[in-house]
Scaffold this active site. Structure first.
Site, PDB file in Angstrom:
ATOM      1  N   TRP A  40       0.867  -1.175   0.000  1.00 23.53           N
ATOM      2  CA  TRP A  40       0.000   0.000   0.000  1.00 23.53           C
ATOM      3  C   TRP A  40       0.900   1.220   0.000  1.00 23.53           C
ATOM      4  CZ3 TRP A  40      -4.609   2.038  -0.696  1.00 23.53           C
ATOM      5  CH2 TRP A  40      -5.119   3.081   0.086  1.00 23.53           C
ATOM      6  N   SER A  42       1.203   4.342   0.809  1.00 27.18           N
ATOM      7  CA  SER A  42       0.322   5.069   1.713  1.00 27.18           C
ATOM      8  C   SER A  42       0.594   6.566   1.721  1.00 27.18           C
ATOM      9  CB  SER A  42       0.510   4.503   3.127  1.00 27.18           C
ATOM     10  OG  SER A  42      -0.038   5.347   4.108  1.00 27.18           O
ATOM     11  N   GLY A  43      -0.452   7.347   1.520  1.00 27.75           N
ATOM     12  CA  GLY A  43      -0.326   8.792   1.648  1.00 27.75           C
ATOM     13  C   GLY A  43      -0.075   9.214   3.086  1.00 27.75           C
ATOM     14  N   PHE A  44      -0.716   8.524   4.036  1.00 27.44           N
ATOM     15  CA  PHE A  44      -0.512   8.828   5.450  1.00 27.44           C
ATOM     16  C   PHE A  44       0.939   8.587   5.842  1.00 27.44           C
ATOM     17  CE2 PHE A  44      -0.114   7.599   9.854  1.00 27.44           C
ATOM     18  CZ  PHE A  44      -0.900   8.503  10.534  1.00 27.44           C
ATOM     19  N   ASP A  54      -1.504  14.485   7.235  1.00 24.22           N
ATOM     20  CA  ASP A  54      -2.104  13.845   6.061  1.00 24.22           C
ATOM     21  C   ASP A  54      -3.316  14.667   5.625  1.00 24.22           C
ATOM     22  OD1 ASP A  54      -2.752  12.053   4.081  1.00 24.22           O
ATOM     23  OD2 ASP A  54      -3.757  10.645   5.434  1.00 24.22           O
ATOM     24  N   ASP A  81      -2.337   4.804  -2.885  1.00 25.63           N
ATOM     25  CA  ASP A  81      -3.315   5.620  -2.175  1.00 25.63           C
ATOM     26  C   ASP A  81      -3.215   7.041  -2.717  1.00 25.63           C
ATOM     27  OD1 ASP A  81      -4.850   6.976  -0.297  1.00 25.63           O
ATOM     28  OD2 ASP A  81      -3.306   6.882   1.262  1.00 25.63           O
ATOM     29  N   ARG A 155     -13.225   4.379  -2.828  1.00 28.72           N
ATOM     30  CA  ARG A 155     -13.303   4.400  -1.355  1.00 28.72           C
ATOM     31  C   ARG A 155     -14.375   5.397  -0.926  1.00 28.72           C
ATOM     32  NH1 ARG A 155      -8.102   5.671   2.574  1.00 28.72           N
ATOM     33  NH2 ARG A 155      -9.207   6.721   4.267  1.00 28.72           N
ATOM     34  N   HIS A 186     -14.603   2.239   4.960  1.00 29.24           N
ATOM     35  CA  HIS A 186     -13.755   2.637   6.076  1.00 29.24           C
ATOM     36  C   HIS A 186     -14.628   3.128   7.227  1.00 29.24           C
ATOM     37  CE1 HIS A 186      -9.913   3.207   7.719  1.00 29.24           C
ATOM     38  NE2 HIS A 186      -9.638   4.433   7.327  1.00 29.24           N
TER      39      HIS A 186
END
Length: 290
Positions: A40, A42-44, A54, A81, A155, A186
């Site tokens: 993943w 990940s943007g976070f 984020d 992401d 999402r 989510h």
């Protein structure tokens, strides 16, 4: 077999895929060695790596540079992401081409407004696009992709925004109608009740993806029992584990006045050399440096 084709084929099976967040090539190497099915991007995690919130502060170029670097050091499929897609449907058209070229096998696009706020932030601003506008973004992504195996995952943040299960289901069905290959649902509840309820209510023709960050008790066996979840993304565990280890190590060095105690509790330099493939480098030196 290309990673995107491999990922799509595995999703047609009965196994539950485990996807680990990566924020660097090294974290990707470690995830692959551990046995995860994919990565993943990940943007976070990348935001945290830069010491930023984020909140759409990391640029597409920064994310793509990291993705290129990760793709060069792993054989696993990478799910990117891309938050809200950096803008509207026109931005999505540009982004899909860039992410395919950078080595992604899939993208996840969320139905928030740009700029977004991370889903798990307390009292964060959680504003969603109109359904029709987000459908246009999904259609743009599906139409733009060059590889038919490249996955477009929609999402919905309806549960995050407190809009309830009925709204989440309506949005998910609309996004599938627009061409989404999967739905990521989510929640930020501390228990998995919302996710389990949504999963039981889901009758759509595509499988679900979950990110059990807020509800860690939802393990693989419980997820398999739901029947329509085919992918679990461990969305921030890589950066949290790295930060935990660095915090502890750095504090011990200051407290001890040196590394005389901590050095035996961390990886030896030789293990880092192995991860860097130093043996292959030395072999190349011996063969080619004349």
């Amino acid at each position: 077999m290309p990673p995107a084709k491999c990922l799509r084929m595995r999703l047609s099976g009965t196994s539950l895929l485990h996807i680990m967040a990566a924020h660097s090539p090294l974290s990707a190497i470690l995830a692959e060695e551990a046995g995860f099915d994919g990565l993943w991007a990940s943007g976070f995690e990348l935001s945290a790596l830069y010491g930023l919130a984020d909140m759409s502060l990391i640029s597409m170029t920064q994310h793509l540079d990291t993705l290129w670097a990760i793709a060069g050091r792993t054989t696993l499929p990478i799910i990117a992401d891309i938050d809200t897609g950096y803008g509207n449907a026109i931005n999505i058209i540009h982004a899909i081409g860039e992410y395919e070229r950078a080595g992604a096998s899939a993208v996840v696009i969320e139905d928030k407004t740009f700029p977004k706020v991370t889903s798990l932030a307390a009292d964060g601003r959680q504003e969603l696009l109109r359904i029709e506008e987000f459908q246009g973004k999904i259609e743009a992504a599906v139409t733009t992709r060059q590889d038919p195996d490249f996955l477009v995952i929609a999402r919905t943040e309806a549960l995050i925004a407190g809009l309830g299960e009925a709204e989440a289901l309506q949005r998910a069905h609309a996004y599938v109608d627009a061409g989404a290959d999967m739905i990521l649902i989510h929640s930020k509840k501390r228990d998995p009740s919302e996710i389990e309820s949504f999963s039981r209510a889901w009758t759509g023709p595509v499988p679900l993806v979950i990110v059990p960050n807020a509800y860690p008790d939802l393990d693989a066996e419980r997820v398999k029992a739901l029947g329509n979840v085919c992918m679990m993304i461990y969305g921030n565990y890589g950066i949290r584990a790295a930060a935990t280890a660095m915090q502890e190590t750095f504090r011990r060095i200051i407290a001890d006045g040196g590394v005389q105690n901590v050095h035996k509790d961390i990886l030896p330099v030789e293990e880092i050399f192995r991860l860097q493939k130093m043996r292959e480098v030395k072999a190349a030196e011996a063969r080619f440096l004349r």
